[in-house]
Scaffold this motif. Structure first.
Motif, PDB file in Angstrom:
ATOM      1  N   SER A   1       3.856  -0.898  12.616  1.00 21.47           N
ATOM      2  CA  SER A   1       4.478  -2.188  12.928  1.00 21.47           C
ATOM      3  C   SER A   1       6.001  -2.102  12.997  1.00 21.47           C
ATOM      4  O   SER A   1       6.685  -3.129  12.992  1.00 21.47           O
ATOM      5  N   GLU A   2       6.518  -0.890  13.063  1.00 21.78           N
ATOM      6  CA  GLU A   2       7.972  -0.708  13.096  1.00 21.78           C
ATOM      7  C   GLU A   2       8.543  -1.116  14.451  1.00 21.78           C
ATOM      8  O   GLU A   2       7.901  -0.937  15.484  1.00 21.78           O
ATOM      9  N   PRO A   3       9.777  -1.650  14.458  1.00 20.98           N
ATOM     10  CA  PRO A   3      10.406  -2.009  15.734  1.00 20.98           C
ATOM     11  C   PRO A   3      10.821  -0.773  16.529  1.00 20.98           C
ATOM     12  O   PRO A   3      11.123   0.270  15.950  1.00 20.98           O
ATOM     13  N   PHE A   4      10.813  -0.918  17.836  1.00 21.90           N
ATOM     14  CA  PHE A   4      11.288   0.135  18.732  1.00 21.90           C
ATOM     15  C   PHE A   4      12.798   0.212  18.616  1.00 21.90           C
ATOM     16  O   PHE A   4      13.463  -0.820  18.496  1.00 21.90           O
TER      17      PHE A   4
ATOM     18  N   VAL B   1       9.001  -5.495   4.878  1.00 26.29           N
ATOM     19  CA  VAL B   1       9.183  -6.864   5.357  1.00 26.29           C
ATOM     20  C   VAL B   1       8.208  -7.130   6.503  1.00 26.29           C
ATOM     21  O   VAL B   1       7.848  -6.225   7.243  1.00 26.29           O
ATOM     22  N   PRO B   2       7.771  -8.396   6.655  1.00 26.61           N
ATOM     23  CA  PRO B   2       6.826  -8.702   7.733  1.00 26.61           C
ATOM     24  C   PRO B   2       7.479  -8.556   9.098  1.00 26.61           C
ATOM     25  O   PRO B   2       8.672  -8.810   9.264  1.00 26.61           O
TER      26      PRO B   2
ATOM     27  N   TYR C   1       3.855  -4.906   8.514  1.00 31.53           N
ATOM     28  CA  TYR C   1       5.130  -4.817   7.792  1.00 31.53           C
ATOM     29  C   TYR C   1       5.845  -3.535   8.187  1.00 31.53           C
ATOM     30  O   TYR C   1       5.213  -2.557   8.580  1.00 31.53           O
ATOM     31  N   ASN C   2       7.167  -3.535   8.072  1.00 33.84           N
ATOM     32  CA  ASN C   2       7.934  -2.321   8.307  1.00 33.84           C
ATOM     33  C   ASN C   2       8.952  -2.150   7.188  1.00 33.84           C
ATOM     34  O   ASN C   2       9.258  -3.073   6.441  1.00 33.84           O
ATOM     35  N   LYS C   3       9.457  -0.938   7.070  1.00 35.57           N
ATOM     36  CA  LYS C   3      10.309  -0.567   5.942  1.00 35.57           C
ATOM     37  C   LYS C   3      11.786  -0.717   6.267  1.00 35.57           C
ATOM     38  O   LYS C   3      12.241  -0.330   7.338  1.00 35.57           O
ATOM     39  N   ILE C   4      12.523  -1.305   5.311  1.00 30.54           N
ATOM     40  CA  ILE C   4      13.980  -1.374   5.390  1.00 30.54           C
ATOM     41  C   ILE C   4      14.543  -0.827   4.082  1.00 30.54           C
ATOM     42  O   ILE C   4      13.802  -0.616   3.119  1.00 30.54           O
ATOM     43  N   ALA C   5      15.841  -0.579   4.059  1.00 23.50           N
ATOM     44  CA  ALA C   5      16.497  -0.087   2.849  1.00 23.50           C
ATOM     45  C   ALA C   5      17.739  -0.918   2.579  1.00 23.50           C
ATOM     46  O   ALA C   5      18.440  -1.318   3.513  1.00 23.50           O
TER      47      ALA C   5
ATOM     48  N   PRO D   1       9.699 -14.486   1.338  1.00 21.26           N
ATOM     49  CA  PRO D   1       8.877 -14.401   0.129  1.00 21.26           C
ATOM     50  C   PRO D   1       7.775 -13.341   0.165  1.00 21.26           C
ATOM     51  O   PRO D   1       7.380 -12.828  -0.882  1.00 21.26           O
ATOM     52  N   SER D   2       7.285 -12.986   1.359  1.00 21.00           N
ATOM     53  CA  SER D   2       6.189 -12.014   1.429  1.00 21.00           C
ATOM     54  C   SER D   2       6.667 -10.566   1.392  1.00 21.00           C
ATOM     55  O   SER D   2       5.854  -9.644   1.399  1.00 21.00           O
ATOM     56  N   MET D   3       7.981 -10.340   1.340  1.00 24.03           N
ATOM     57  CA  MET D   3       8.484  -8.965   1.265  1.00 24.03           C
ATOM     58  C   MET D   3       8.082  -8.357  -0.075  1.00 24.03           C
ATOM     59  O   MET D   3       7.840  -9.058  -1.037  1.00 24.03           O
ATOM     60  N   TYR D   4       7.995  -7.026  -0.116  1.00 24.79           N
ATOM     61  CA  TYR D   4       7.700  -6.361  -1.389  1.00 24.79           C
ATOM     62  C   TYR D   4       8.390  -5.009  -1.440  1.00 24.79           C
ATOM     63  O   TYR D   4       8.616  -4.368  -0.415  1.00 24.79           O
ATOM     64  N   ARG D   5       8.729  -4.593  -2.667  1.00 23.84           N
ATOM     65  CA  ARG D   5       9.429  -3.322  -2.859  1.00 23.84           C
ATOM     66  C   ARG D   5       8.457  -2.159  -2.745  1.00 23.84           C
ATOM     67  O   ARG D   5       7.273  -2.282  -3.031  1.00 23.84           O
ATOM     68  N   THR D   6       8.994  -1.014  -2.312  1.00 22.77           N
ATOM     69  CA  THR D   6       8.173   0.178  -2.127  1.00 22.77           C
ATOM     70  C   THR D   6       9.050   1.403  -2.351  1.00 22.77           C
ATOM     71  O   THR D   6      10.129   1.308  -2.914  1.00 22.77           O
TER      72      THR D   6
END
Length: 198
Positions: free
Chosen positions: A13-16, A176-177, A106-110, A91-96
């Motif tokens: 689900s990551e953005p291009f 994040v969604p 969901y896709n990953k951010i830092a 609110p639906s974000m979660y740590r990983t």
């Protein structure tokens, strides 16, 4: 010897990457910061607010949508504050962590901070590489040493000689969604962030 992956796994689900989406028009380039870019949020301002020099609108700020005070009213930038603000807005974000795959959709951010003056976001793109958008400047995949970013936690984040910013504290990886709800602009635009060229 343990295995050390050089790329975080993808959820699909990551953005291009497509940096031209943000870099090619002044309306996108000058009105979207690292936060909006990281969550792939597009909010083009009215053309009357922009001219060939830039756009007279504040950036999207974490926590503004959920009612947190403007960053200008807060002394310093701390990881717990930044994570709390992000959770308030999304609110639906979660740590990983780097090696764990985000769930589908969901896709990953830092998140990182310069404790004295600023925060910054990175995002993982669909090819596994990482990119970021420093303030009103162009999207890039390079760190402060002009190296490709494979892992923002290990990347050079010391921009002292360019802008006076040093994002020495790594806060967290977050999922994040893909479809982020509306974000809110707010606060003033610092000249440091506006001229932060990599």
């Amino acid at each position: 010897m343990s295995y050390c992956p050089n790329r975080a796994p993808l959820s699909g689900s990551e953005p291009f990457y497509g940096s031209e989406k943000y870099n090619n028009t002044i309306e996108m380039l000058d009105s979207h910061n690292c936060f909006a870019y990281a969550v792939d949020y597009v909010d083009i301002p009215d053309k009357s607010k922009c001219n060939k020099e830039g756009c007279d609108v504040p950036f999207h700020q974490p926590g503004r949508k959920s009612g947190y005070p403007k960053w200008s009213k807060v002394n310093g930038k701390r990881c717990p504050d930044l994570i709390g603000r992000l959770k308030g807005d999304i609110p639906s974000m979660y740590r990983t962590n780097f090696t764990k795959r985000c769930k589908r959709g969901y896709n990953k951010i830092a998140l990182v901070v310069d404790p004295k003056s600023d925060y910054h976001f990175y995002r993982q793109d669909s090819d596994g590489m990482w990119s970021h958008k420093p303030g009103g400047t162009k999207v890039t995949r390079l760190d402060a040493s002009k190296h490709p970013i494979y892992n923002p936690e290990l990347a050079d984040r010391d921009y002292t000689k360019d802008s006076g910013l040093h994002y020495k504290e790594f806060c967290s990886f977050v999922c994040v969604p893909k479809r982020t709800q509306k974000l809110k602009r707010g606060g003033s635009r610092s000249s440091t962030r506006r001229r932060h060229r990599l």
